[in-house]
Scaffold this motif. Sequence first.
Motif, PDB file in Angstrom:
ATOM      1  N   SER A 204       5.658   5.503   8.535  1.00  0.00           N
ATOM      2  CA  SER A 204       5.098   6.828   8.255  1.00  0.00           C
ATOM      3  C   SER A 204       5.811   7.459   7.062  1.00  0.00           C
ATOM      4  CB  SER A 204       5.221   7.732   9.479  1.00  0.00           C
ATOM      5  OG  SER A 204       6.574   7.966   9.778  1.00  0.00           O
ATOM      6  N   LEU A 205       5.087   8.280   6.346  1.00  0.00           N
ATOM      7  CA  LEU A 205       5.656   9.020   5.221  1.00  0.00           C
ATOM      8  C   LEU A 205       6.073  10.426   5.636  1.00  0.00           C
ATOM      9  CD1 LEU A 205       3.049   7.997   2.494  1.00  0.00           C
ATOM     10  CD2 LEU A 205       5.397   7.201   2.697  1.00  0.00           C
ATOM     11  N   PHE A 206       5.928  10.747   6.912  1.00  0.00           N
ATOM     12  CA  PHE A 206       6.211  12.096   7.394  1.00  0.00           C
ATOM     13  C   PHE A 206       7.286  12.075   8.473  1.00  0.00           C
ATOM     14  CE2 PHE A 206       2.521  10.257   9.449  1.00  0.00           C
ATOM     15  CZ  PHE A 206       2.859  10.318  10.788  1.00  0.00           C
ATOM     16  N   HIS A 207       7.883  13.228   8.690  1.00  0.00           N
ATOM     17  CA  HIS A 207       8.890  13.424   9.736  1.00  0.00           C
ATOM     18  C   HIS A 207       8.440  14.587  10.604  1.00  0.00           C
ATOM     19  CE1 HIS A 207      11.050  11.277   6.565  1.00  0.00           C
ATOM     20  NE2 HIS A 207      11.729  10.750   7.557  1.00  0.00           N
ATOM     21  N   THR A 208       8.519  14.420  11.907  1.00  0.00           N
ATOM     22  CA  THR A 208       8.026  15.410  12.858  1.00  0.00           C
ATOM     23  C   THR A 208       9.086  16.466  13.154  1.00  0.00           C
ATOM     24  OG1 THR A 208       6.676  13.679  13.852  1.00  0.00           O
ATOM     25  CG2 THR A 208       6.980  15.694  15.132  1.00  0.00           C
ATOM     26  N   PRO A 209       8.759  17.739  12.972  1.00  0.00           N
ATOM     27  CA  PRO A 209       9.712  18.803  13.294  1.00  0.00           C
ATOM     28  C   PRO A 209      10.002  18.838  14.797  1.00  0.00           C
ATOM     29  CG  PRO A 209       7.821  19.662  12.077  1.00  0.00           C
ATOM     30  CD  PRO A 209       7.511  18.261  12.457  1.00  0.00           C
ATOM     31  N   THR A 210      11.266  18.974  15.154  1.00  0.00           N
ATOM     32  CA  THR A 210      11.644  19.025  16.565  1.00  0.00           C
ATOM     33  C   THR A 210      12.378  20.304  16.938  1.00  0.00           C
ATOM     34  OG1 THR A 210      13.680  17.828  16.094  1.00  0.00           O
ATOM     35  CG2 THR A 210      11.789  16.524  16.815  1.00  0.00           C
ATOM     36  N   SER A 211      13.041  20.904  15.984  1.00  0.00           N
ATOM     37  CA  SER A 211      13.821  22.098  16.291  1.00  0.00           C
ATOM     38  C   SER A 211      13.396  23.236  15.366  1.00  0.00           C
ATOM     39  CB  SER A 211      15.316  21.786  16.128  1.00  0.00           C
ATOM     40  OG  SER A 211      16.079  22.909  16.466  1.00  0.00           O
TER      41      SER A 211
ATOM     42  N   ILE B 127       0.882  -1.163   0.000  1.00  0.00           N
ATOM     43  CA  ILE B 127       0.000   0.000   0.000  1.00  0.00           C
ATOM     44  C   ILE B 127       0.922   1.214   0.000  1.00  0.00           C
ATOM     45  CG2 ILE B 127      -1.795   1.247   1.245  1.00  0.00           C
ATOM     46  CD1 ILE B 127      -1.689  -2.023   2.511  1.00  0.00           C
ATOM     47  N   LEU B 128       0.933   1.948  -1.095  1.00  0.00           N
ATOM     48  CA  LEU B 128       1.866   3.065  -1.226  1.00  0.00           C
ATOM     49  C   LEU B 128       1.557   4.216  -0.288  1.00  0.00           C
ATOM     50  CD1 LEU B 128       2.367   3.172  -5.097  1.00  0.00           C
ATOM     51  CD2 LEU B 128       3.820   2.121  -3.360  1.00  0.00           C
ATOM     52  N   ARG B 129       0.256   4.440  -0.017  1.00  0.00           N
ATOM     53  CA  ARG B 129      -0.119   5.542   0.878  1.00  0.00           C
ATOM     54  C   ARG B 129      -1.518   5.286   1.426  1.00  0.00           C
ATOM     55  NH1 ARG B 129      -0.427  11.999  -0.615  1.00  0.00           N
ATOM     56  NH2 ARG B 129      -1.722  12.532   1.127  1.00  0.00           N
ATOM     57  N   THR B 130      -1.611   5.204   2.753  1.00  0.00           N
ATOM     58  CA  THR B 130      -2.919   5.064   3.386  1.00  0.00           C
ATOM     59  C   THR B 130      -3.528   6.455   3.565  1.00  0.00           C
ATOM     60  OG1 THR B 130      -2.114   5.256   5.662  1.00  0.00           O
ATOM     61  CG2 THR B 130      -2.110   3.036   4.672  1.00  0.00           C
ATOM     62  N   GLU B 131      -4.767   6.499   4.022  1.00  0.00           N
ATOM     63  CA  GLU B 131      -5.433   7.781   4.248  1.00  0.00           C
ATOM     64  C   GLU B 131      -4.715   8.621   5.302  1.00  0.00           C
ATOM     65  OE1 GLU B 131      -9.522   7.073   5.134  1.00  0.00           O
ATOM     66  OE2 GLU B 131      -9.940   6.275   3.145  1.00  0.00           O
ATOM     67  N   ASN B 132      -3.983   7.952   6.218  1.00  0.00           N
ATOM     68  CA  ASN B 132      -3.281   8.663   7.292  1.00  0.00           C
ATOM     69  C   ASN B 132      -1.786   8.752   7.064  1.00  0.00           C
ATOM     70  OD1 ASN B 132      -5.604   9.271   8.788  1.00  0.00           O
ATOM     71  ND2 ASN B 132      -5.629   7.203   9.614  1.00  0.00           N
ATOM     72  N   CYS B 133      -1.372   8.666   5.803  1.00  0.00           N
ATOM     73  CA  CYS B 133       0.016   8.919   5.409  1.00  0.00           C
ATOM     74  C   CYS B 133       1.010   7.878   5.916  1.00  0.00           C
ATOM     75  CB  CYS B 133       0.435  10.316   5.829  1.00  0.00           C
ATOM     76  SG  CYS B 133      -0.538  11.610   5.009  1.00  0.00           S
ATOM     77  N   PHE B 134       0.681   6.614   5.719  1.00  0.00           N
ATOM     78  CA  PHE B 134       1.608   5.528   6.000  1.00  0.00           C
ATOM     79  C   PHE B 134       1.800   4.700   4.734  1.00  0.00           C
ATOM     80  CE2 PHE B 134       0.267   6.595  10.226  1.00  0.00           C
ATOM     81  CZ  PHE B 134       1.384   6.355  11.006  1.00  0.00           C
ATOM     82  N   ARG B 135       2.979   4.122   4.575  1.00  0.00           N
ATOM     83  CA  ARG B 135       3.256   3.149   3.522  1.00  0.00           C
ATOM     84  C   ARG B 135       3.252   1.802   4.219  1.00  0.00           C
ATOM     85  NH1 ARG B 135       7.845   5.163   1.161  1.00  0.00           N
ATOM     86  NH2 ARG B 135       8.889   4.598   3.083  1.00  0.00           N
TER      87      ARG B 135
END
Length: 111
Positions: free
Chosen positions: A68-75, A48-56
């Motif tokens: 996850s297809l995203f990275h969380t900003p920390t700084s 599954i290339l991309r779920t509705e909640n942005c996961f592969r």
Amino acid sequence: MKSFLSFLVAMGIIVTLGDAYCYSKRNKPGEADKGCMLDGKLYHFGEILRTENCFRCSCSQDAMRCCSLFHTPTSYDKENCKVVFNKKSCDYDVVLKSDPSKECVVYSRVG
């Protein structure tokens, strides 16, 4: 000194190429006859290339494995900026609190 510098370069490459966070969910016997359930939606077996909640994800009769297809900003400037999830791009935008049309500088992200 050269070996230490080589180590730092290698670690920088590894961190840069690192994937976002991942998890696995094992299926109970007989639970995944037609596919895998994720957030109330049935996904067919395979990739599954991309779920509705942005996961592969990868779905099999044994388990569902997702990253996850995203990275969380920390700084970033937490006093003047805020983080907003953008489902269209599957990433977090960091914008000015006073003017959300303007982006803020992000120094690091984790995933």
